[in-house]
Design a protein around this motif. Sequence first.
Motif, PDB file in Angstrom:
ATOM      1  N   THR A 175      19.501 -28.441  30.605  1.00 15.62           N
ATOM      2  CA  THR A 175      20.649 -28.323  31.502  1.00 15.62           C
ATOM      3  C   THR A 175      20.796 -26.863  31.950  1.00 15.62           C
ATOM      4  N   PRO A 176      21.591 -26.598  33.008  1.00 16.42           N
ATOM      5  CA  PRO A 176      21.837 -25.202  33.402  1.00 16.42           C
ATOM      6  C   PRO A 176      22.945 -24.517  32.612  1.00 16.42           C
ATOM      7  N   LEU A 177      23.466 -25.170  31.574  1.00 17.83           N
ATOM      8  CA  LEU A 177      24.545 -24.572  30.783  1.00 17.83           C
ATOM      9  C   LEU A 177      24.099 -23.251  30.162  1.00 17.83           C
ATOM     10  N   GLY A 178      24.849 -22.199  30.432  1.00 12.68           N
ATOM     11  CA  GLY A 178      24.520 -20.882  29.911  1.00 12.68           C
ATOM     12  C   GLY A 178      23.782 -19.992  30.881  1.00 12.68           C
ATOM     13  N   MET A 179      23.370 -20.568  32.028  1.00 12.00           N
ATOM     14  CA  MET A 179      22.661 -19.779  33.032  1.00 12.00           C
ATOM     15  C   MET A 179      23.611 -18.777  33.691  1.00 12.00           C
ATOM     16  N   PRO A 181      25.670 -16.984  36.380  1.00 11.32           N
ATOM     17  CA  PRO A 181      26.617 -16.061  35.752  1.00 11.32           C
ATOM     18  C   PRO A 181      27.510 -16.698  34.666  1.00 11.32           C
ATOM     19  N   ASN A 182      27.305 -17.979  34.384  1.00  2.98           N
ATOM     20  CA  ASN A 182      28.164 -18.665  33.398  1.00  2.98           C
ATOM     21  C   ASN A 182      27.585 -18.518  31.992  1.00  2.98           C
ATOM     22  N   VAL A 183      27.474 -17.273  31.543  1.00  6.58           N
ATOM     23  CA  VAL A 183      26.724 -16.976  30.319  1.00  6.58           C
ATOM     24  C   VAL A 183      27.452 -17.368  29.043  1.00  6.58           C
ATOM     25  N   ASP A 184      28.725 -17.706  29.125  1.00  4.50           N
ATOM     26  CA  ASP A 184      29.471 -18.087  27.927  1.00  4.50           C
ATOM     27  C   ASP A 184      29.406 -19.590  27.644  1.00  4.50           C
ATOM     28  N   ALA A 185      28.747 -20.336  28.518  1.00  2.00           N
ATOM     29  CA  ALA A 185      28.650 -21.790  28.335  1.00  2.00           C
ATOM     30  C   ALA A 185      27.457 -22.128  27.444  1.00  2.00           C
ATOM     31  N   GLN A 186      27.555 -23.259  26.750  1.00  2.00           N
ATOM     32  CA  GLN A 186      26.437 -23.746  25.951  1.00  2.00           C
ATOM     33  C   GLN A 186      26.573 -25.248  25.760  1.00  2.00           C
ATOM     34  N   PRO A 187      25.463 -25.941  25.535  1.00  2.00           N
ATOM     35  CA  PRO A 187      25.555 -27.377  25.259  1.00  2.00           C
ATOM     36  C   PRO A 187      26.435 -27.616  24.035  1.00  2.00           C
ATOM     37  N   PRO A 188      27.286 -28.649  24.069  1.00  2.00           N
ATOM     38  CA  PRO A 188      28.235 -28.895  22.974  1.00  2.00           C
ATOM     39  C   PRO A 188      27.618 -29.663  21.810  1.00  2.00           C
ATOM     40  N   ILE A 189      26.704 -29.006  21.109  1.00  2.81           N
ATOM     41  CA  ILE A 189      26.100 -29.620  19.922  1.00  2.81           C
ATOM     42  C   ILE A 189      26.696 -28.964  18.670  1.00  2.81           C
ATOM     43  N   PRO A 190      26.634 -29.623  17.499  1.00  2.00           N
ATOM     44  CA  PRO A 190      27.193 -29.023  16.265  1.00  2.00           C
ATOM     45  C   PRO A 190      26.228 -27.983  15.672  1.00  2.00           C
ATOM     46  N   TYR A 191      26.354 -26.750  16.132  1.00  2.00           N
ATOM     47  CA  TYR A 191      25.442 -25.670  15.736  1.00  2.00           C
ATOM     48  C   TYR A 191      25.494 -25.371  14.240  1.00  2.00           C
ATOM     49  N   GLU A 192      26.587 -25.778  13.575  1.00  2.00           N
ATOM     50  CA  GLU A 192      26.712 -25.473  12.145  1.00  2.00           C
ATOM     51  C   GLU A 192      25.642 -26.183  11.307  1.00  2.00           C
ATOM     52  N   PHE A 193      25.000 -27.217  11.871  1.00  2.79           N
ATOM     53  CA  PHE A 193      23.982 -27.957  11.116  1.00  2.79           C
ATOM     54  C   PHE A 193      22.554 -27.477  11.408  1.00  2.79           C
ATOM     55  N   ILE A 194      22.411 -26.483  12.256  1.00  2.00           N
ATOM     56  CA  ILE A 194      21.095 -25.921  12.572  1.00  2.00           C
ATOM     57  C   ILE A 194      20.686 -24.961  11.459  1.00  2.00           C
ATOM     58  N   GLY A 195      19.374 -24.942  11.147  1.00  4.35           N
ATOM     59  CA  GLY A 195      18.878 -24.063  10.104  1.00  4.35           C
ATOM     60  C   GLY A 195      17.510 -23.491  10.440  1.00  4.35           C
ATOM     61  N   PRO A 196      16.896 -22.793   9.492  1.00  6.01           N
ATOM     62  CA  PRO A 196      15.599 -22.139   9.732  1.00  6.01           C
ATOM     63  C   PRO A 196      14.465 -23.093  10.103  1.00  6.01           C
ATOM     64  N   GLN A 197      14.643 -24.379   9.810  1.00  5.39           N
ATOM     65  CA  GLN A 197      13.601 -25.356  10.146  1.00  5.39           C
ATOM     66  C   GLN A 197      13.601 -25.714  11.635  1.00  5.39           C
ATOM     67  N   ARG A 211      23.629 -18.396  25.209  1.00  2.26           N
ATOM     68  CA  ARG A 211      24.539 -18.680  24.091  1.00  2.26           C
ATOM     69  C   ARG A 211      23.921 -19.750  23.175  1.00  2.26           C
ATOM     70  N   PHE A 212      23.279 -20.740  23.739  1.00  2.00           N
ATOM     71  CA  PHE A 212      22.585 -21.794  22.991  1.00  2.00           C
ATOM     72  C   PHE A 212      21.562 -21.174  22.035  1.00  2.00           C
ATOM     73  N   LEU A 213      20.726 -20.272  22.555  1.00  2.00           N
ATOM     74  CA  LEU A 213      19.707 -19.632  21.719  1.00  2.00           C
ATOM     75  C   LEU A 213      20.331 -18.688  20.698  1.00  2.00           C
ATOM     76  N   GLN A 214      21.364 -17.957  21.114  1.00  2.00           N
ATOM     77  CA  GLN A 214      22.026 -17.016  20.209  1.00  2.00           C
ATOM     78  C   GLN A 214      22.613 -17.731  18.998  1.00  2.00           C
ATOM     79  N   LEU A 215      23.297 -18.852  19.253  1.00  2.00           N
ATOM     80  CA  LEU A 215      23.915 -19.600  18.157  1.00  2.00           C
ATOM     81  C   LEU A 215      22.861 -20.173  17.221  1.00  2.00           C
ATOM     82  N   GLY A 216      21.716 -20.576  17.774  1.00  2.00           N
ATOM     83  CA  GLY A 216      20.626 -21.063  16.938  1.00  2.00           C
ATOM     84  C   GLY A 216      20.002 -19.956  16.115  1.00  2.00           C
ATOM     85  N   GLU A 217      19.781 -18.809  16.749  1.00  2.00           N
ATOM     86  CA  GLU A 217      19.172 -17.673  16.051  1.00  2.00           C
ATOM     87  C   GLU A 217      20.048 -17.194  14.903  1.00  2.00           C
TER      88      GLU A 217
END
Length: 243
Positions: A175-179, A181-197, A211-217
């Motif tokens: 999706t274009p979410l986060g592109m 100039p709307n850099v504060d947007a991100q797909p609404p997934i539960p990032y708290e369950f993402i891990g090193p795997q 923002r999507f990549l930042q929250l994952g990193e």
Amino acid sequence: MKTYGLIGYPLSHSFSKGYFAEKFKKEAIADCEYENFPIADIATFPTLFHQQANLQGLNVTIPYKEVVIPFLDDLSDAARAIGAVNCIRLEEGRKIGYNTDVIGFTNSLKPLLKPHHTRALVLGTGGAAKAVMYALQQLQLPYTVVSRTASAAAVAYTSLDKKIIEQNTLIINTTPLGMYPNVDAQPPIPYEFIGPQHLLYDLVYNPPVTRFLQLGEEKGAAIKNGHEMLILQAEAAWEIWNK
């Protein structure tokens, strides 16, 4: 002068024009130019060929990757299977549609895949998502499509839970979410369950870290943006235009 270009709307943040201008300069290609053709209505697409007599090939971007198909004379096997076109070759007056997104995505993803990347979530349902789905099928990597609303072909963002996130160690944002100039947007997934795997792949390339990549990193995930994919698909388009 051979003319190549990009159709879409709007085209204020196009990668392609700058890339090909640099390519032509670096490789001393003096008889080619690359232009943006922002068309507000796909119905005006046929007039472009009357206005640009030296047109040799086109790239296609949002929102025309699917709706341009009825205006074409033929499709490559991949473009037909995907149902989306991002590259058009002019061949003796005929307009042939190709999909180089699948080439760029596949070749940029493969070096990052680990044995534990066995299932994927594809965020989005547009033309780029279709190319990603086709690529995952070719890689024999099962996937689930995620959309704003549930359907026979997709699950809703609201249904994503800890189990689903942990099972799907590859997450791809189409999706274009986060592109910009709307850099504060991100797909609404539960990032708290993402891990090193996890491996998070974003087709967006501006900004380089969405923002999507930042929250994952921040959760230890490997991340990849869409810049290399764009370069690879652009080079694949150039090969198609000049084969």
